[in-house]
Write an enzyme that holds these catalytic residues in place. Sequence first.
Site, short mmCIF file in Angstrom:
data_model
loop_
_atom_site.label_atom_id
_atom_site.label_comp_id
_atom_site.label_asym_id
_atom_site.label_seq_id
_atom_site.Cartn_x
_atom_site.Cartn_y
_atom_site.Cartn_z
N HIS A 223 -23.49 -3.82 25.01
CA HIS A 223 -22.35 -3.17 25.63
C HIS A 223 -22.65 -2.49 26.87
O HIS A 223 -21.63 -2.17 27.54
CB HIS A 223 -21.43 -2.25 24.59
CG HIS A 223 -22.19 -0.75 24.58
ND1 HIS A 223 -23.26 -0.75 23.79
CD2 HIS A 223 -22.00 0.07 25.04
CE1 HIS A 223 -23.70 0.46 23.71
NE2 HIS A 223 -22.95 1.09 24.35
C1 UD1 Z 1 -18.81 4.51 25.59
C2 UD1 Z 1 -19.93 5.58 25.78
C3 UD1 Z 1 -21.43 4.93 25.63
C4 UD1 Z 1 -21.22 4.45 23.89
C5 UD1 Z 1 -20.13 3.47 23.88
C6 UD1 Z 1 -20.07 3.07 22.38
C7 UD1 Z 1 -19.53 7.06 27.81
C8 UD1 Z 1 -20.01 7.14 29.24
N1 UD1 Z 1 -20.08 5.95 27.28
O1 UD1 Z 1 -19.38 3.41 26.38
O2 UD1 Z 1 -22.37 5.96 25.43
O3 UD1 Z 1 -22.60 3.97 23.51
O4 UD1 Z 1 -18.96 4.49 24.24
O5 UD1 Z 1 -18.95 2.19 22.27
O6 UD1 Z 1 -18.95 7.83 27.32
N2 UD1 Z 1 -12.22 -0.29 25.22
C9 UD1 Z 1 -11.35 -0.77 24.36
N3 UD1 Z 1 -10.86 -0.09 23.51
C10 UD1 Z 1 -11.44 0.95 23.09
C11 UD1 Z 1 -12.45 1.52 23.91
C12 UD1 Z 1 -12.82 0.86 25.09
O7 UD1 Z 1 -10.77 -2.10 24.42
O8 UD1 Z 1 -11.03 1.64 22.15
C13 UD1 Z 1 -12.72 -1.33 26.45
C14 UD1 Z 1 -11.78 -0.85 27.54
O9 UD1 Z 1 -11.77 -2.11 28.23
C15 UD1 Z 1 -12.96 -0.12 28.54
C16 UD1 Z 1 -14.15 -0.52 27.95
O10 UD1 Z 1 -13.92 -0.88 26.47
O11 UD1 Z 1 -12.82 -0.45 30.05
C17 UD1 Z 1 -15.42 0.29 27.92
O12 UD1 Z 1 -15.00 1.48 27.17
P1 UD1 Z 1 -15.54 3.04 27.78
O13 UD1 Z 1 -14.89 4.11 26.95
O14 UD1 Z 1 -15.19 3.03 29.26
O15 UD1 Z 1 -17.03 3.12 27.70
P2 UD1 Z 1 -17.93 2.34 26.67
O16 UD1 Z 1 -18.78 1.20 27.21
O17 UD1 Z 1 -17.26 2.02 25.30
#
Ligand code: UD1
Length: 392
Positions: A223
């Site tokens: 991821h």
């Molecule tokens: C976050 C953490 C990372 C952790 C990871 C585990 C930070 C800086 N990063 O990264 O350390 O390893 O979580 O998963 O805090 N999205 C969904 N549904 C959700 C959440 C996210 O669809 O419930 C999608 C969104 O499009 C979003 C993308 O996933 O843009 C990334 O989510 P984000 O919370 O920005 O960071 P992670 O890559 O999940």
Amino acid sequence: MKILSVVGARPNFMKIAPFIHAINNFNRTNNEKIEHVLVHTGQHYDDRMSKTFFEELSIPEADINLGIGSGTHAEQVGQTMIEFEKVLKSEKPDWVVVVGDVNATLACSVTAKKEWIKVCHIEAGLRSGDIKMPEEVNRLVTDRLSDLLLTPDRLSSENLRKEGTAEDRIVFVGNIMIDTLETNRVKAEAMSIQDIIHRNLPAGYQLKTAVPADENYALMTLHRPSNVDLKEVFEPIMRFLMDEVTKDLTLIWPVHPRTMKQMRVFGLYDEIVNRLRIILLEPLGYFDMLRLNSGARVMLTDSGGLQEECTILGTSCLTLRWNTERPITLKEHGGASVLVGNNVERIREEYRTALAKERTPIRPQLWDGHTSERCLQAILNVSEKFADKSDH
Ligand code: UD1
């Protein structure tokens, strides 16, 4: 005493669960009662990224949800600070407890210190040395500000000393996530792989292969932006999986929402879903992941927590990163993990070595299932010290 703890994203939930259980146990057996407030920043909001973990790990529903959701880093951190400041002004806790290294960890520790509230960081002192990693920025700032730094291993305590942290702020308590693993592993290991696969198939996705038995599959999670945001990095890894890994093993791959999006953007989705011996799944709950990890021949991952769980379970772990903030999990420190970056030659070589290796569980010092009690005790000890000082 009033403790306010914070969670925001998936890897926080398995760290806060045992801490909350330790507070509840303390309150059951002592006259003195600790008041506890749980705040969820709402960074992860899908049921599969959040609610499932609350249910499985018996975390009480958050008292307050800040509803932050997705966004750029500045948006997530900024919005969290604005909302969290209001919470602190009305709740007035003695301590704010933050875990791990996600954006919630950073935003809430900074906000708490500006309100002169004591901060305890659980999982302090981890350093990858890679400042381009958003989590490294979060770790550095949080540790610089925290009053109490609870470390998972001696290497992390050493990192803090090297940065000049005062000795009385550092307590080596062990790895709190392993408390959750030890509490749940018997239940997880009794689960059937067949059930797990069928319960987690994405909508409209057809299973093209037989469900593999233990030790006959590779498990993968991916991821990090550094692996999934550039086609020239992501595609060669996909080719290696499709053309080589599937010759030996079935690949089980629970896909993070970001990665699913990128697979479609790069036009690789159709090819991957049509491959025999690749099983794509929705993001998994805690028990499902623990069960699959305990039977995997090899793990391919860029997650931090999985490197640690592989160490305890003995699953050979190829870490698709060039560095790790968790060196205790590496082979050179006796662990089960090896850094392979995103270079296919290197991944191939270490994959072959991993296939030939026996499962070898390893237990670093104080990864014993009792870290949460030591965390709470450390907070109580420091609180006493503060109380002593104010008496004089
Ligand atoms: C976050 C953490 C990372 C952790 C990871 C585990 C930070 C800086 N990063 O990264 O350390 O390893 O979580 O998963 O805090 N999205 C969904 N549904 C959700 C959440 C996210 O669809 O419930 C999608 C969104 O499009 C979003 C993308 O996933 O843009 C990334 O989510 P984000 O919370 O920005 O960071 P992670 O890559 O999940």
